[in-house]
Design an enzyme around this catalytic site. Structure first.
Site, PDB file in Angstrom:
ATOM      1  N   ASP A 472       0.863  -1.190   0.000  1.00 41.24           N
ATOM      2  CA  ASP A 472       0.000   0.000   0.000  1.00 41.24           C
ATOM      3  C   ASP A 472       0.899   1.240   0.000  1.00 41.24           C
ATOM      4  OD1 ASP A 472      -2.268   1.613   0.371  1.00 41.24           O
ATOM      5  OD2 ASP A 472      -2.352   1.277   2.540  1.00 41.24           O
ATOM      6  N   GLU A 475       2.646   5.243  -3.731  1.00 43.48           N
ATOM      7  CA  GLU A 475       2.594   6.283  -4.799  1.00 43.48           C
ATOM      8  C   GLU A 475       3.915   7.028  -4.945  1.00 43.48           C
ATOM      9  OE1 GLU A 475       0.224   5.769  -2.465  1.00 43.48           O
ATOM     10  OE2 GLU A 475      -1.063   4.720  -3.884  1.00 43.48           O
ATOM     11  N   ASP A 555      -9.008   4.107  -1.850  1.00 42.14           N
ATOM     12  CA  ASP A 555     -10.004   4.427  -0.824  1.00 42.14           C
ATOM     13  C   ASP A 555     -11.293   4.969  -1.413  1.00 42.14           C
ATOM     14  OD1 ASP A 555      -8.081   3.599   0.922  1.00 42.14           O
ATOM     15  OD2 ASP A 555      -7.341   5.619   1.342  1.00 42.14           O
TER      16      ASP A 555
END
Ligand code: MIG
Length: 873
Positions: A472, A475, A555
């Protein structure tokens, strides 16, 4: 002559830039200007008669500023005004090279090569020097058939013929056109706006026919048709995103275009922040460009849309065949703890007979959010828990985030320091940014040595039986900065086999951090367990990330809007070569209403990655919340997912070879069907099933649009009867989700199991839906190892044929060495209104068949091998 020029001024790092240049062909008008404020929209009106003009710009939001326009060598009537943008100039030389040609223009060199008859690479080197950097996206040996090219010179152009298309390059102005063998234009540069650079930025403009549509670019959360919109590719932790938010988590600079049933694709192989504008700025041209790097793009000519995605994934790599369990239902939340709660979830699923394969552990299983640690207070018997879950048929997948707590004494930090594995600031110090663990440092994943080191850290978890990993925040997400990521000038080291090591900054690397993170994970885990298929989930991604990880859409929220976005967003990813995708079923933020969760579990059964997930502090979201009525419906759809597993696995195996996604837009199956061109309300799940979910809470009946051809209702087994010129309306009850089967399909099913490692009890079930080109197949292997690469596979093909006196079903010979779980097959043929006179298997009449008047079907059982079934009326 009067010119109107509009410029959008956008911030770029510390300075400012013009996002849109105003280029008018054939002249060299140049605008020099003082700084323009952020967000200004500037309109310039001028009369281009004089060689030097002073104009006033009228910013819509700010004071009037004065700019000096230097008009150099005005060439009337063709006039170009380029504000800080420099165009490529005229072609001065052309020379043939292997499979292509190279052009020298005044300010750049252009190299065009055919990689295959349908794949052409076009590179522009500013100042004539092509980069030697290796691509992060393109695989070493793309699975492409080499082209035999021919070069032909004409008076003002040179034409490269690849066999399947030709590339015509006009010299002045330099215009590249892609043509069909018949000479029709597939796509071409906009002759009025030439390739241009502004500092390190570049942009290219192409003609935009008014009946062309644009798809792809990864996780774009809106309609699949991107026409009239502009997008940015910059991987972003987009917490709180809604429909239309951009950019999101992935940066995939690939799009597909379709026009009148003919598809082509463009992949900009550039990792910098890039932008694509499909008609927001201009009505008749689309454009793309990036903040730095080379203008290096690939053009793919289908004309079949499946061919485009297949060629694109041949170039950037395909999803490896996933382990079978990863296609099962998966239960997650932020976070299941302590240990007792995890066990409770497992027991609930089994006791309630809700099939499931995976339980996920989110960040709270860590000790102080430190990767590769376990909180022994919450999980005192972590290893035993994993083993016990395994005994119940559950795989455990755990989160591992890349940020590394800056804490002397923490093994990963100490080792990383010693091995020089962390990203640095321009001054050489190690970059530190706040994330979950507080001050954190970041592994430099573009370094091969760092990836290897990072990958080794999974050893204990793999040994404990953890079966998959969830990367996760890659980015990479960093708290506190408005940019949500690290500063653009942080320094990364790139080490790729076959290219000299080099240093570069975050501007170039940002978009590939996630991809290199999961590359490290996949390769590391594979090394630790070399005959087990790794399962990795990534949030961020660039073109090619599909080679290492599945992905989800981050999300989302427990709202009907986000539920609705499931379809277009996942379709966009599939078109972009990302086939193994899903979203948080039920929504991440907030709490779904009972109906919303039920509907989402229904649609989720038809998304490749089927995972229920929710945030910390939200209401429980497991299938049994909201009472027995909802639970029963949810169970039915999760069971349906497992019943369809042979079909799903067969389609996914195909995806691993072709790149064509399981969840695909209607136009991919029916490119010639005008009505299906941009549709994203219904979708295809494989080549046989059309899913038309209820998408709106308060809308009652809605129309299902069918592609041409005949369709069966999956639930009743009957043919869909449509009236000409009358919309086909449905109003599904809570327990209904409309599913239709294309006539001419043979769909393999299995008896329900509680997880994919459980051996189904009963025969494989072949559902035969007679129609044109009737065919189907089934693929099986052990679902876990790489033995399938050594022939341990089972493949069988089926066909059916309608004749005047009945239906013939041919079960082909089994291929491959693998012995599947079934020994017999139950064949059920639909569309048979009345009991047949005779049923034969391999020419011999049989008696054990059944006709069911309600479903208009005939069922019979045959052994696993080759068989000819004849149902005679
Ligand atoms: O800032 O690990 O998108 O799925 O549950 C939140 C906790 C960090 C974001 C992910 C979400 C996950 C959560 N993570």
């Amino acid at each position: 002559m009067r010119l109107e020029i509009q410029q959008n001024i956008e911030r770029n790092g510390g300075g400012y830039r013009n996002l849109n240049s105003a280029l008018i062909p054939g002249s060299s008008l140049r605008l020099t200007r003082s700084r323009i404020a952020l967000g200004e929209r500037v309109v310039i009106s001028l009369t281009a008669k004089d060689t030097s003009v002073t104009v006033n710009l009228l910013p819509t939001t700010m004071n009037t500023r004065t700019f000096v326009l230097l008009a150099l060598a005005l060439a009337i009537p063709a006039v170009t005004v380029a504000a800080d943008w420099e165009t490529i100039g005229n072609v001065t030389a052309v020379k043939p090279i292997a499979n292509g040609l190279e052009l020298t223009a005044e300010r750049a060199a252009v190299r065009i090569t055919a990689l295959s008859p349908t794949v052409v690479r076009v590179r522009y080197a500013r100042n004539g020097r092509f980069s030697n950097n290796s691509s992060f996206a393109v695989v070493k040996n793309p699975d492409l058939k080499p082209a035999k090219t021919q070069l032909r010179h004409t008076k003002d152009a040179v034409e490269l013929n690849t066999g399947a298309m030709s590339v015509r390059v006009r010299r002045n102005p330099l215009v590249v056109s892609f043509l069909t063998p018949k000479g029709e234009v597939i796509s071409q540069d906009d002759a009025r706006r030439r390739v241009a650079w502004n500092g390190r930025q570049f942009r290219i403009w192409k003609s935009m026919p008014d009946n062309e549509h644009y798809f792809g670019l990864g996780d774009k959360a809106g309609p699949i048709d991107h026409r009239d919109q502009a997008f940015t590719n910059w991987t972003t932790d987009a917490f709180g995103w809604v429909g239309g938010s951009d950019p999101l988590y992935k940066a995939i600079p690939f799009f597909m275009a379709t026009r009148q049933g003919r598809a082509y694709g463009v992949f900009l192989d550039n990792t910098y922040r890039s932008s694509f504008d499909f008609g927001k700025e201009l009505r008749d041209a689309y454009s793309f460009g990036a903040d730095g790097g080379e203008l290096d793009y690939y053009f793919f000519y289908g004309p079949d849309p499946k061919k485009v995605v297949s060629d694109y994934t041949a170039l950037t790599g395909r999803m490896p065949l996933p382990p079978l369990f990863a296609l099962g239902y998966q239960q997650c939340r932020y976070s299941y703890y302590p240990e007792a709660r995890v066990r409770e979830i497992g027991n609930e699923l089994r006791n309630r007979r809700i099939p499931a394969d995976v339980i996920w552990l989110d960040i709270d299983y860590h000790d102080a959010y430190r990767a590769f640690t376990i909180d022994r207070k919450k999980f005192p018997n972590f290893e035993d828990m994993i083993a016990d879950l395994n005994k119940q048929g559950f795989k455990t997948v755990v989160i591992v985030d890349l940020h590394t707590k800056k804490q002397p004494g923490y093994k990963i930090y100490d080792e990383g320091l010693a091995g020089d594995h962390f990203v640095r600031n321009p001054d050489g110090s190690i970059y530190v940014g706040p994330v979950w663990p507080g001050d954190s440092v970041f592994p430099d994943f573009t370094r091969a040595a760092t990836r290897e080191w990072y990958g080794r850290n999974y050893a204990d978890l793999v040994k404990a039986g953890v079966r998959g990993f969830w990367n996760d925040m890659n980015e990479p997400a960093v708290f506190s900065y408005p940019s949500k990521t690290m500063p653009l000038d942080t320094v990364h080291r790139v080490e790729e086999p076959g290219a000299p090591p080099r240093k570069t900054d975050h501007r170039e690397i940002h978009n590939v951090v996630g991809m290199q993170n999961v590359r490290a994970t996949y390769d590391g885990v594979l090394k630790l367990a070399p005959n087990t298929r790794p399962f990795v989930l990534s949030r961020a991604g660039f073109a090619g990330t599909q080679r290492w990880a599945a992905t989800w859409t981050g999300d989302n929220q427990s709202t009907w809007e986000h539920y609705r976005l499931t379809v277009p967003t996942l379709l966009s990813l599939g078109i972009s070569g990302y086939a193994f995708v899903g979203n948080d079923v039920g929504g991440f933020e907030g709490n779904p209403t009972p109906e919303l969760l039920t509907r989402w579990i229904q649609v989720g059964a038809f998304t490749p990655l089927y995972r229920n997930h929710t945030t910390t502090g939200s209401a429980d979201q497991e299938p049994w919340v909201h009472g027995p009525e909802h639970e029963a419906i949810r169970r039915e759809y999760i069971e349906l997912r497992y019943k369809l597993m042979p079909y799903i696995y067969t389609q996914m195996e195909e995806t691993s070879r072709t790149g064509v996604p399981l969840m695909r837009p209607m136009f991919m199956e029916f490119p010639a069907d005008k009505e299906m061109e941009v549709t994203d309300k219904a979708f295809m799940f494989g080549n046989a099933l059309m899913i038309a979910p209820k998408l709106n809470e308060f809308v009652g009946a809605y129309e299902v649009k069918f592609p041409s051809g005949e369709w069966f209702d999956y639930w009743t087994g009957s043919r869909v009867v449509r009236q000409k010129d009358k919309p086909f309306m449905v109003d599904p009850k809570l327990n209904e989700m409309p599913i239709y089967v294309r006539a001419g399909s043979i769909v393999a099913h299995q008896p329900v199991v509680q997880h994919t490692a459980e051996v189904p009890n009963g025969p494989l079930q072949l559902r035969v839906y007679p129609g044109a080109n009737c065919a189907g197949s089934v693929y099986a292997d052990d679902g876990e190892t790489f033995d399938y690469t050594k022939g341990e596979v089972f493949r069988q093909r089926f066909t059916c044929e309608v004749s005047s006196n009945g239906l013939r079903v041919s079960v082909g010979a089994a291929e491959g060495a693998y012995k599947p779980w079934w020994t017999s097959m139950q064949v059920t043929a639909y569309g048979i209104d009345t009991a047949p006179a005779n049923v034969t298997v391999n020419g011999k009449p049989i008696t054990g068949w059944k006709h069911d008047a309600a479903t208009k079907s005939v069922s019979l059982t045959v052994p696993r091998g080759k068989a000819e079934v004849s149902i005679q009326q």
